[in-house]
Write a protein that holds these residues in place. Sequence first.
Motif, PDB file in Angstrom:
ATOM      1  N   ALA A 144      10.191  11.391   5.012  1.00 13.42           N
ATOM      2  CA  ALA A 144       8.731  11.339   4.911  1.00 13.42           C
ATOM      3  C   ALA A 144       8.295  10.237   3.957  1.00 13.42           C
ATOM      4  N   HIS A 145       9.014  10.058   2.864  1.00 13.37           N
ATOM      5  CA  HIS A 145       8.668   9.003   1.914  1.00 13.37           C
ATOM      6  C   HIS A 145       8.927   7.616   2.513  1.00 13.37           C
ATOM      7  N   THR A 146       9.989   7.486   3.284  1.00 15.44           N
ATOM      8  CA  THR A 146      10.282   6.212   3.951  1.00 15.44           C
ATOM      9  C   THR A 146       9.199   5.886   4.972  1.00 15.44           C
ATOM     10  N   THR A 147       8.789   6.872   5.750  1.00 19.34           N
ATOM     11  CA  THR A 147       7.716   6.666   6.724  1.00 19.34           C
ATOM     12  C   THR A 147       6.421   6.273   6.027  1.00 19.34           C
ATOM     13  N   ARG A 148       6.098   6.955   4.935  1.00 19.51           N
ATOM     14  CA  ARG A 148       4.887   6.637   4.176  1.00 19.51           C
ATOM     15  C   ARG A 148       4.962   5.223   3.623  1.00 19.51           C
ATOM     16  N   MET A 149       6.125   4.824   3.133  1.00 21.93           N
ATOM     17  CA  MET A 149       6.304   3.483   2.596  1.00 21.93           C
ATOM     18  C   MET A 149       6.119   2.423   3.669  1.00 21.93           C
ATOM     19  N   LEU A 150       6.647   2.676   4.859  1.00 23.96           N
ATOM     20  CA  LEU A 150       6.498   1.710   5.949  1.00 23.96           C
ATOM     21  C   LEU A 150       5.040   1.566   6.377  1.00 23.96           C
ATOM     22  N   PHE A 151       4.334   2.680   6.511  1.00 30.47           N
ATOM     23  CA  PHE A 151       2.912   2.611   6.862  1.00 30.47           C
ATOM     24  C   PHE A 151       2.109   1.912   5.764  1.00 30.47           C
ATOM     25  N   SER A 152       2.445   2.161   4.524  1.00 28.86           N
ATOM     26  CA  SER A 152       1.761   1.511   3.408  1.00 28.86           C
ATOM     27  C   SER A 152       2.006   0.005   3.424  1.00 28.86           C
ATOM     28  N   TRP A 153       3.227  -0.395   3.679  1.00 26.88           N
ATOM     29  CA  TRP A 153       3.563  -1.817   3.720  1.00 26.88           C
ATOM     30  C   TRP A 153       2.820  -2.513   4.861  1.00 26.88           C
ATOM     31  N   VAL A 154       2.826  -1.901   6.040  1.00 29.32           N
ATOM     32  CA  VAL A 154       2.108  -2.484   7.184  1.00 29.32           C
ATOM     33  C   VAL A 154       0.616  -2.563   6.892  1.00 29.32           C
ATOM     34  N   GLY A 155       0.056  -1.532   6.281  1.00 33.59           N
ATOM     35  CA  GLY A 155      -1.360  -1.544   5.930  1.00 33.59           C
ATOM     36  C   GLY A 155      -1.698  -2.631   4.926  1.00 33.59           C
ATOM     37  N   ASN A 156      -0.859  -2.813   3.928  1.00 37.12           N
ATOM     38  CA  ASN A 156      -1.091  -3.876   2.950  1.00 37.12           C
ATOM     39  C   ASN A 156      -0.965  -5.255   3.582  1.00 37.12           C
ATOM     40  N   MET A 157       0.003  -5.420   4.458  1.00 37.86           N
ATOM     41  CA  MET A 157       0.144  -6.704   5.145  1.00 37.86           C
ATOM     42  C   MET A 157      -1.102  -6.997   5.986  1.00 37.86           C
ATOM     43  N   ALA A 158      -1.592  -5.993   6.704  1.00 35.48           N
ATOM     44  CA  ALA A 158      -2.795  -6.183   7.515  1.00 35.48           C
ATOM     45  C   ALA A 158      -4.003  -6.495   6.633  1.00 35.48           C
ATOM     46  N   LEU A 159      -4.132  -5.785   5.511  1.00 35.10           N
ATOM     47  CA  LEU A 159      -5.244  -6.033   4.597  1.00 35.10           C
ATOM     48  C   LEU A 159      -5.172  -7.445   4.030  1.00 35.10           C
ATOM     49  N   PHE A 160      -4.021  -7.872   3.562  1.00 30.28           N
ATOM     50  CA  PHE A 160      -3.897  -9.205   2.985  1.00 30.28           C
ATOM     51  C   PHE A 160      -4.126 -10.281   4.035  1.00 30.28           C
ATOM     52  N   PHE A 161      -3.643 -10.064   5.245  1.00 32.14           N
ATOM     53  CA  PHE A 161      -3.873 -11.007   6.339  1.00 32.14           C
ATOM     54  C   PHE A 161      -5.366 -11.114   6.631  1.00 32.14           C
ATOM     55  N   ALA A 162      -6.055  -9.968   6.686  1.00 30.70           N
ATOM     56  CA  ALA A 162      -7.490  -9.963   6.972  1.00 30.70           C
ATOM     57  C   ALA A 162      -8.293 -10.602   5.838  1.00 30.70           C
ATOM     58  N   LEU A 163      -7.942 -10.297   4.592  1.00 30.43           N
ATOM     59  CA  LEU A 163      -8.659 -10.884   3.456  1.00 30.43           C
ATOM     60  C   LEU A 163      -8.526 -12.404   3.445  1.00 30.43           C
ATOM     61  N   ALA A 164      -7.371 -12.903   3.826  1.00 36.52           N
ATOM     62  CA  ALA A 164      -7.150 -14.347   3.827  1.00 36.52           C
ATOM     63  C   ALA A 164      -7.980 -15.049   4.895  1.00 36.52           C
ATOM     64  N   ARG A 165      -8.298 -14.369   5.972  1.00 37.39           N
ATOM     65  CA  ARG A 165      -9.000 -15.000   7.096  1.00 37.39           C
ATOM     66  C   ARG A 165     -10.467 -14.585   7.232  1.00 37.39           C
ATOM     67  N   MET A 166     -10.904 -13.671   6.415  1.00 36.31           N
ATOM     68  CA  MET A 166     -12.275 -13.189   6.501  1.00 36.31           C
ATOM     69  C   MET A 166     -13.244 -14.236   5.951  1.00 36.31           C
ATOM     70  N   PRO A 167     -14.273 -14.582   6.722  1.00 37.34           N
ATOM     71  CA  PRO A 167     -15.240 -15.552   6.201  1.00 37.34           C
ATOM     72  C   PRO A 167     -16.084 -14.927   5.094  1.00 37.34           C
ATOM     73  N   ILE A 168     -16.393 -15.727   4.100  1.00 37.91           N
ATOM     74  CA  ILE A 168     -17.247 -15.280   2.998  1.00 37.91           C
ATOM     75  C   ILE A 168     -18.681 -15.626   3.345  1.00 37.91           C
ATOM     76  N   ALA A 169     -19.593 -14.693   3.075  1.00 42.80           N
ATOM     77  CA  ALA A 169     -21.008 -14.927   3.381  1.00 42.80           C
ATOM     78  C   ALA A 169     -21.549 -16.065   2.515  1.00 42.80           C
ATOM     79  N   ASP A 170     -22.440 -16.837   3.097  1.00 47.57           N
ATOM     80  CA  ASP A 170     -23.065 -17.952   2.363  1.00 47.57           C
ATOM     81  C   ASP A 170     -24.272 -17.501   1.599  1.00 47.57           C
TER      82      ASP A 170
END
Length: 92
Positions: free
Chosen positions: A66-92
Amino acid sequence: MVLRGVLWMSLAALLYSSAAGAVRWLSPDYNALELNFFRNVVALIVLVPLVMREGLASLRTQRIGAHTTRMLFSWVGNMALFFALARMPIAD
């Protein structure tokens, strides 16, 4: 007791938004995988003193799957968040 909880949640919100800002700021120079690595290094630096005080027995678990599964989901979520933050346009 309630005030202490409010302070912890406020600190968590401040640190979470600071991390998002740092990812946004560093993303032109580093990819999401490298940023996730550095995030985990910071987490390790924070947790090592706690583990040294409590001992390795505090990390023992009966639910390693269960801890391994939680760690994998957390890692994928962080990767998706960091990927999205890097490409998200900032409002002018």
